[in-house]
Enzyme design. Sequence first.
Site, PDB file in Angstrom:
ATOM      1  N   ASP A  78       0.713   9.511  16.288  1.00 50.32           N
ATOM      2  CA  ASP A  78       1.499   8.751  15.314  1.00 50.32           C
ATOM      3  C   ASP A  78       1.933   7.420  15.949  1.00 50.32           C
ATOM      4  O   ASP A  78       2.448   7.409  17.073  1.00 50.32           O
ATOM      5  CB  ASP A  78       2.728   9.605  14.936  1.00 50.32           C
ATOM      6  CG  ASP A  78       3.430   9.114  13.698  1.00 50.32           C
ATOM      7  OD1 ASP A  78       2.793   8.406  12.891  1.00 50.32           O
ATOM      8  OD2 ASP A  78       4.627   9.448  13.528  1.00 50.32           O
ATOM      9  N   HIS A  79       1.720   6.326  15.244  1.00 52.27           N
ATOM     10  CA  HIS A  79       2.142   5.001  15.726  1.00 52.27           C
ATOM     11  C   HIS A  79       1.656   4.658  17.135  1.00 52.27           C
ATOM     12  O   HIS A  79       2.453   4.237  17.980  1.00 52.27           O
ATOM     13  CB  HIS A  79       3.668   4.859  15.659  1.00 52.27           C
ATOM     14  CG  HIS A  79       4.207   4.848  14.263  1.00 52.27           C
ATOM     15  ND1 HIS A  79       4.070   3.774  13.405  1.00 52.27           N
ATOM     16  CD2 HIS A  79       4.861   5.805  13.562  1.00 52.27           C
ATOM     17  CE1 HIS A  79       4.624   4.062  12.248  1.00 52.27           C
ATOM     18  NE2 HIS A  79       5.105   5.299  12.306  1.00 52.27           N
ATOM     19  N   GLU A 130      -1.824   0.967   9.424  1.00 51.50           N
ATOM     20  CA  GLU A 130      -0.685   0.618   8.566  1.00 51.50           C
ATOM     21  C   GLU A 130      -0.775  -0.845   8.157  1.00 51.50           C
ATOM     22  O   GLU A 130      -1.076  -1.712   8.971  1.00 51.50           O
ATOM     23  CB  GLU A 130       0.625   0.881   9.328  1.00 51.50           C
ATOM     24  CG  GLU A 130       1.879   0.552   8.523  1.00 51.50           C
ATOM     25  CD  GLU A 130       3.157   1.043   9.227  1.00 51.50           C
ATOM     26  OE1 GLU A 130       3.167   2.186   9.729  1.00 51.50           O
ATOM     27  OE2 GLU A 130       4.127   0.266   9.265  1.00 51.50           O
ATOM     28  N   GLY A 175      13.762   7.207   9.562  1.00 49.82           N
ATOM     29  CA  GLY A 175      15.137   7.622   9.871  1.00 49.82           C
ATOM     30  C   GLY A 175      15.938   7.890   8.609  1.00 49.82           C
ATOM     31  O   GLY A 175      15.384   8.055   7.525  1.00 49.82           O
ATOM     32  N   HIS A 203       5.116   7.018   5.216  1.00 49.00           N
ATOM     33  CA  HIS A 203       5.977   7.291   6.380  1.00 49.00           C
ATOM     34  C   HIS A 203       7.429   7.261   5.930  1.00 49.00           C
ATOM     35  O   HIS A 203       7.753   6.711   4.892  1.00 49.00           O
ATOM     36  CB  HIS A 203       5.757   6.220   7.460  1.00 49.00           C
ATOM     37  CG  HIS A 203       4.495   6.406   8.229  1.00 49.00           C
ATOM     38  ND1 HIS A 203       4.459   6.490   9.599  1.00 49.00           N
ATOM     39  CD2 HIS A 203       3.210   6.544   7.814  1.00 49.00           C
ATOM     40  CE1 HIS A 203       3.210   6.663   9.992  1.00 49.00           C
ATOM     41  NE2 HIS A 203       2.427   6.690   8.932  1.00 49.00           N
ATOM     42  N   GLY A 204       8.307   7.843   6.749  1.00 46.19           N
ATOM     43  CA  GLY A 204       9.727   7.796   6.415  1.00 46.19           C
ATOM     44  C   GLY A 204      10.066   8.628   5.189  1.00 46.19           C
ATOM     45  O   GLY A 204      10.874   8.227   4.350  1.00 46.19           O
ATOM     46  N   SER A 206      11.678  11.446   5.104  1.00 46.61           N
ATOM     47  CA  SER A 206      12.982  12.113   5.201  1.00 46.61           C
ATOM     48  C   SER A 206      14.067  11.384   4.436  1.00 46.61           C
ATOM     49  O   SER A 206      14.142  10.164   4.463  1.00 46.61           O
ATOM     50  CB  SER A 206      13.407  12.209   6.672  1.00 46.61           C
ATOM     51  OG  SER A 206      12.622  13.170   7.334  1.00 46.61           O
ATOM     52  N   ASN A 225       4.785  11.739   6.117  1.00 48.45           N
ATOM     53  CA  ASN A 225       5.315  11.984   7.464  1.00 48.45           C
ATOM     54  C   ASN A 225       6.788  12.364   7.397  1.00 48.45           C
ATOM     55  O   ASN A 225       7.573  11.714   6.698  1.00 48.45           O
ATOM     56  CB  ASN A 225       5.174  10.732   8.320  1.00 48.45           C
ATOM     57  CG  ASN A 225       3.746  10.489   8.741  1.00 48.45           C
ATOM     58  OD1 ASN A 225       2.818  11.065   8.190  1.00 48.45           O
ATOM     59  ND2 ASN A 225       3.570   9.635   9.729  1.00 48.45           N
TER      60      ASN A 225
HETATM   61 ZN    ZN Z   1       5.974   6.309  10.832  1.00 47.34          ZN
END
Ligand code: ZN
Length: 283
Positions: A78-79, A130, A175, A203-204, A206, A225
């Site tokens: 990842d990244h 990305e 985050g 992504h992100g 959450s 993700n």
């Molecule tokens: Zn990410």
Amino acid sequence: MLENMNPLLKEATEKGYGIPAPGVNDFQTLEAVFQACSELKAPLIIDCVPRNDIEAVADMTKFLVKRYPHVPAALNLDHGTTFDVCAKAIQFGFSSVMIDCSKEPFEENVRVTAEVVKMAHAVGVSVEAELGYLGTASEITADFHDSFTKPVEAQKFVEQTSVDCLAVAVGTAHGFYQGDAPRIDLERIAELKKTLPVPLVLHGGSSAGDEQLANAVKAGIAKINLFSDLSSAGTNAVREFLDKDEKIVLGFMPLSMAYGVGVKAYKEMFMHYIQVFGCKNRV
Ligand SMILES: [Zn+2]
């Protein structure tokens, strides 16, 4: 054997479900996500960022693939931000890598991504890249929308790099959000899905909310993700457990017992997301 991400994401895109990709870095949580997928009959994509011990994670994952042979699983760096770290992950046995040069100008992002794709494809490894910029939740500013992925530019990017799937900026960030979660741009996801020949990654995920995330999957996201929600479910459970159990005071509780409580909550949160994204009973 660890799988390339392509067949997993292709099927998710075609059948309209999303695969939750947990960011994992130790054996207990790795086994928890294998167990979750085994119990719910779901495919698994594990994400691991380069600051972790990626050699150890690759070896532990290969061991778990032998223990849970019925769970189709991919291991994705990842990244990764350089060609070298992607090459290293592939050497350790990752079946997929993400090269993230999204902070760079478009041409530089294309150049590095295309180089990584050439190297990875030569050894049967898939590549995520990305386009558009996805920072952390605390960085969100008024001009946030300017950094969203533009469909025409994304089409050019995919053509010029031959990348396998694309992480897009459509409203989420990494985050936890301060205050309300931002609105995910569902129209943009639908437009990107129509324009691009490759699966889309969010992504992100959450704290963006179950309903928004389920709608993002319906609009065309194939991989979501997750890190913060899983991690905080685990740490909160440990905190609660330690606060209330008097055996701690007496000092004879094995450390693994406290950690086990956290891992159980982590696994339950992951299983929740498998169901929210319609990923249950897919294998
Ligand atoms: Zn990410």
